[in-house]
Write a protein that holds these residues in place. Structure first.
Motif, PDB file in Angstrom:
ATOM      1  N   VAL A  44      17.456  13.492  -5.894  1.00 48.77           N
ATOM      2  CA  VAL A  44      16.385  13.011  -4.947  1.00 48.77           C
ATOM      3  C   VAL A  44      15.647  12.014  -5.837  1.00 48.77           C
ATOM      4  O   VAL A  44      14.937  12.311  -6.817  1.00 48.77           O
ATOM      5  N   LYS A  45      15.062  10.985  -5.026  1.00 51.05           N
ATOM      6  CA  LYS A  45      14.436   9.775  -5.590  1.00 51.05           C
ATOM      7  C   LYS A  45      13.099   9.628  -4.476  1.00 51.05           C
ATOM      8  O   LYS A  45      13.336   9.330  -3.437  1.00 51.05           O
ATOM      9  N   HIS A  81       5.266   0.812  -2.000  1.00 51.83           N
ATOM     10  CA  HIS A  81       5.887  -0.504  -2.339  1.00 51.83           C
ATOM     11  C   HIS A  81       7.622  -0.317  -2.663  1.00 51.83           C
ATOM     12  O   HIS A  81       7.997  -1.380  -3.208  1.00 51.83           O
ATOM     13  N   GLY A  82       7.918   0.861  -2.396  1.00 51.80           N
ATOM     14  CA  GLY A  82       9.399   1.012  -2.745  1.00 51.80           C
ATOM     15  C   GLY A  82       9.700   1.185  -4.216  1.00 51.80           C
ATOM     16  O   GLY A  82      10.841   1.168  -4.480  1.00 51.80           O
ATOM     17  N   VAL A  83       8.697   1.574  -4.988  1.00 50.68           N
ATOM     18  CA  VAL A  83       8.898   1.943  -6.562  1.00 50.68           C
ATOM     19  C   VAL A  83       9.223   3.345  -6.665  1.00 50.68           C
ATOM     20  O   VAL A  83       8.356   4.244  -5.999  1.00 50.68           O
ATOM     21  N   ALA A  84      10.333   3.586  -7.265  1.00 50.31           N
ATOM     22  CA  ALA A  84      10.618   4.953  -7.658  1.00 50.31           C
ATOM     23  C   ALA A  84       9.327   5.558  -8.652  1.00 50.31           C
ATOM     24  O   ALA A  84       9.385   5.063  -9.641  1.00 50.31           O
ATOM     25  N   ILE A  85       8.792   6.586  -8.069  1.00 50.65           N
ATOM     26  CA  ILE A  85       7.790   7.321  -9.082  1.00 50.65           C
ATOM     27  C   ILE A  85       8.296   8.713  -9.406  1.00 50.65           C
ATOM     28  O   ILE A  85       7.657   9.412 -10.372  1.00 50.65           O
ATOM     29  N   ARG A  86       9.398   9.375  -8.916  1.00 49.13           N
ATOM     30  CA  ARG A  86       9.995  10.542  -9.239  1.00 49.13           C
ATOM     31  C   ARG A  86      11.384  10.671  -8.930  1.00 49.13           C
ATOM     32  O   ARG A  86      11.789  10.378  -7.814  1.00 49.13           O
ATOM     33  N   ASN A  87      12.155  11.212  -9.950  1.00 49.23           N
ATOM     34  CA  ASN A  87      13.538  11.232  -9.790  1.00 49.23           C
ATOM     35  C   ASN A  87      13.746  12.854 -10.260  1.00 49.23           C
ATOM     36  O   ASN A  87      13.641  13.233 -11.144  1.00 49.23           O
TER      37      ASN A  87
END
Length: 228
Positions: free
Chosen positions: A128-129, A134-140
């Motif tokens: 899960v991402k 802004h469409g920036v991944a902050i947690r994987n």
């Protein structure tokens, strides 16, 4: 569109009965007009050239065909009315309830966010991402149900996020989006993402019964995957 008021069984029954009586009268009127036309034709026939038996039989067969079509239309009208009333009752019962619908948004409130996934088959790996506005991944996140060693089952499952980013910082409350990938034995498996929202009202439109879910917009009753 107009809001759907609360519907009780007495109102539904009355509506169905009225529809049935109206449709039945229409069918009877059509048959009566056909018979009157045939009787008038027979009364005014030329005595020297009476109607042929085969012609009379043909016209009687036409009456039967018309009557059959009218009865079929009556049945279809009753079924359609019954289905629409049933949908209205089912939809109004969801007002104020939380439901899963197709979507990719996730609402973070008080360090907690919930979303869902739908799988056609079991998988042994879920990733899960979480993305910001802004469409920036902050947690994987990698999810695996280690407690039963069976991975994720087919059907609908819930996924949660504690609001923490990959750096350990706390994300601000608000709306985020998420992406999910799944694998079984190293092979990519399709996964449908589900958003959680609350039903605030119900309305009727050209597309049928619609549920207003606030930020998630209007969704069809058929899009509801799970009710809480």
């Amino acid at each position: 569109m107009s809001s759907v008021p609360s519907t009780n069984s007495q109102t539904v029954s009355s509506s169905i009965t009225t529809t049935g009586i109206t449709a039945k009268k229409e069918a009877e009127n059509t048959q009566d007009r056909f018979l009157k036309l045939l009787v008038t034709q027979m009364k005014n026939q030329d005595p020297l050239k009476p109607l042929d038996n085969s012609e009379v039989t043909s016209q009687l067969a036409q009456i039967s065909t018309v009557s059959g079509i009218d009865k079929l239309n009556t049945t279809l009208k009753l079924l359609s009315s019954d289905y629409q009333d049933s949908q209205s009752i089912e939809a109004t019962g969801m007002i104020g309830r939380d439901v899963f619908v197709p979507g990719k948004s996730m609402q973070l409130e008080k360090e907690a966010a919930i979303a869902g996934i739908e799988l056609a088959q079991p998988v042994d790996e879920i990733k899960v991402k979480i993305l910001d506005s802004h469409g920036v991944a902050i947690r994987n996140m990698e999810h695996l149900k280690i407690e039963d060693l069976k991975g994720w089952p087919a059907g609908i499952s819930t996924i949660g996020w504690d609001g923490k980013t990959d750096s350990g910082a706390k994300a601000a409350d608000g709306e985020y989006t998420f992406e999910v990938s799944a694998k079984q034995g190293g092979k990519d498996i399709k996964v449908n993402t589900l958003s959680l929202g609350s039903v605030s009202s119900v309305s009727h439109g050209e597309q049928g019964t619609l549920l207003d879910m606030g930020k998630l917009g209007l969704v069809s009753l058929s899009d509801i995957k799970q009710v809480f």
